[in-house]
Design an enzyme around this catalytic site. Structure first.
Site, PDB file in Angstrom:
ATOM      1  N   HIS A 196       0.844  -1.196   0.000  1.00  0.00           N
ATOM      2  CA  HIS A 196       0.000   0.000   0.000  1.00  0.00           C
ATOM      3  C   HIS A 196       0.882   1.250   0.000  1.00  0.00           C
ATOM      4  O   HIS A 196       2.089   1.157   0.209  1.00  0.00           O
ATOM      5  CB  HIS A 196      -0.936   0.018   1.221  1.00  0.00           C
ATOM      6  CG  HIS A 196      -0.208   0.009   2.534  1.00  0.00           C
ATOM      7  ND1 HIS A 196      -0.067  -1.124   3.294  1.00  0.00           N
ATOM      8  CD2 HIS A 196       0.452   0.983   3.181  1.00  0.00           C
ATOM      9  CE1 HIS A 196       0.630  -0.840   4.371  1.00  0.00           C
ATOM     10  NE2 HIS A 196       0.964   0.430   4.331  1.00  0.00           N
TER      11      HIS A 196
HETATM   12  C1  T46 Z   1       2.982   0.711   6.878  1.00  0.00           C
HETATM   13  C2  T46 Z   1       3.708  -0.571   7.099  1.00  0.00           C
HETATM   14  C3  T46 Z   1       5.184  -0.376   7.247  1.00  0.00           C
HETATM   15  C4  T46 Z   1      -4.097  -0.356  13.493  1.00  0.00           C
HETATM   16  O1  T46 Z   1      -5.187  -0.570  14.050  1.00  0.00           O
HETATM   17  N1  T46 Z   1      -3.326   0.698  13.913  1.00  0.00           N
HETATM   18  C5  T46 Z   1      -2.120   0.963  13.329  1.00  0.00           C
HETATM   19  O2  T46 Z   1      -1.459   1.935  13.734  1.00  0.00           O
HETATM   20  C6  T46 Z   1      -1.666   0.121  12.271  1.00  0.00           C
HETATM   21  C7  T46 Z   1      -0.327   0.415  11.608  1.00  0.00           C
HETATM   22  C8  T46 Z   1      -2.449  -0.906  11.872  1.00  0.00           C
HETATM   23  N2  T46 Z   1      -3.643  -1.146  12.481  1.00  0.00           N
HETATM   24  C9  T46 Z   1      -4.453  -2.313  12.067  1.00  0.00           C
HETATM   25  C10 T46 Z   1      -4.996  -2.240  10.651  1.00  0.00           C
HETATM   26  C11 T46 Z   1      -5.072  -3.686  10.245  1.00  0.00           C
HETATM   27  O3  T46 Z   1      -6.298  -4.234  10.694  1.00  0.00           O
HETATM   28  O4  T46 Z   1      -3.614  -3.459  12.092  1.00  0.00           O
HETATM   29  C12 T46 Z   1      -3.947  -4.339  11.037  1.00  0.00           C
HETATM   30  C13 T46 Z   1      -2.719  -4.650  10.193  1.00  0.00           C
HETATM   31  O5  T46 Z   1      -2.354  -3.469   9.453  1.00  0.00           O
HETATM   32  P1  T46 Z   1      -1.775  -3.555   7.984  1.00  0.00           P
HETATM   33  O6  T46 Z   1      -2.367  -4.665   7.249  1.00  0.00           O
HETATM   34  O7  T46 Z   1      -1.876  -2.181   7.361  1.00  0.00           O
HETATM   35  O8  T46 Z   1      -0.218  -3.904   8.295  1.00  0.00           O
HETATM   36  P2  T46 Z   1       1.012  -3.851   7.308  1.00  0.00           P
HETATM   37  O9  T46 Z   1       2.126  -4.523   7.992  1.00  0.00           O
HETATM   38  O10 T46 Z   1       0.649  -4.326   5.952  1.00  0.00           O
HETATM   39  O11 T46 Z   1       1.359  -2.269   7.160  1.00  0.00           O
HETATM   40  C14 T46 Z   1       1.816  -1.547   8.290  1.00  0.00           C
HETATM   41  C15 T46 Z   1       1.147  -0.166   8.367  1.00  0.00           C
HETATM   42  O12 T46 Z   1      -0.267  -0.325   8.353  1.00  0.00           O
HETATM   43  C16 T46 Z   1       1.543   0.741   7.228  1.00  0.00           C
HETATM   44  O13 T46 Z   1       1.128   2.053   7.493  1.00  0.00           O
HETATM   45  O14 T46 Z   1       3.509   1.650   6.293  1.00  0.00           O
HETATM   46  O15 T46 Z   1       3.233  -1.347   8.202  1.00  0.00           O
END
Ligand code: T46
Length: 141
Positions: free
Chosen positions: A56
């Site tokens: 993303h």
């Molecule tokens: C990024 C990369 C490096 C939250 O509730 N609060 C938060 O602050 C974050 C970061 C995530 N979440 C929830 C949203 C999803 O339900 O945690 C779950 C996993 O998030 P996501 O699928 O976006 O995780 P990654 O590892 O793909 O991405 C994350 C960050 O979201 C993103 O901003 O830059 O790490």
């Protein structure tokens, strides 16, 4: 310490450890070490079976990323070029700015990826579709 790779899409930051006979300490200060206020800190660890993450971009978010333990590979893409960065040392950090597609791959079992973010969590700030990301990049020129 491994040599820093020259970065095009992310800005590399060499975090300076304060070392004494007891070990090392790294301090990160908002608007000093990083060029933004830090509103959120999160970390990613215990990644199962080297499952890749990310895929993303963000509309308006700056982040500092580094591994406090282990290593992973960060891929950055600005819609024109892609760059691969191995984060494998707690002193080796990258500032990832907005409108940059990011993917994290090849997490080591002991990897703890630390992220300091300029904004609170906001799902509406995410662009999770690569075609949509490319379209927005083209619109911005
Ligand atoms: C990024 C990369 C490096 C939250 O509730 N609060 C938060 O602050 C974050 C970061 C995530 N979440 C929830 C949203 C999803 O339900 O945690 C779950 C996993 O998030 P996501 O699928 O976006 O995780 P990654 O590892 O793909 O991405 C994350 C960050 O979201 C993103 O901003 O830059 O790490």
């Amino acid at each position: 310490m491994p040599a820093q790779q020259p970065l095009v899409l992310g800005e590399s930051l060499n975090l300076k450890p304060i070392a004494d006979g007891r070990g090392k300490l790294i301090a990160i200060e908002a608007l000093r070490t990083v060029p933004f206020e830090i509103k959120r800190v999160y970390y990613i660890y215990d990644v199962s079976d080297q499952e890749p993450r990310g895929f993303h971009a963000h509309k308006a978010l700056q982040q500092l990323m580094f591994c406090v333990s282990g290593h992973c590979t960060l891929i950055l893409d600005d819609g024109h070029q892609r760059e691969e960065i191995v984060l494998d040392d707690p002193t080796k950090a990258v500032i990832v700015r907005d409108m940059t597609w990011r993917e994290m791959h090849s997490f080591s079992d002991d990897c703890v990826l630390m992220v300091l973010a300029s904004e609170h969590y906001d799902e509406s700030d995410y662009i999770r579709d690569y075609a949509e990301f490319r379209r927005l990049i083209d619109v911005q020129g």
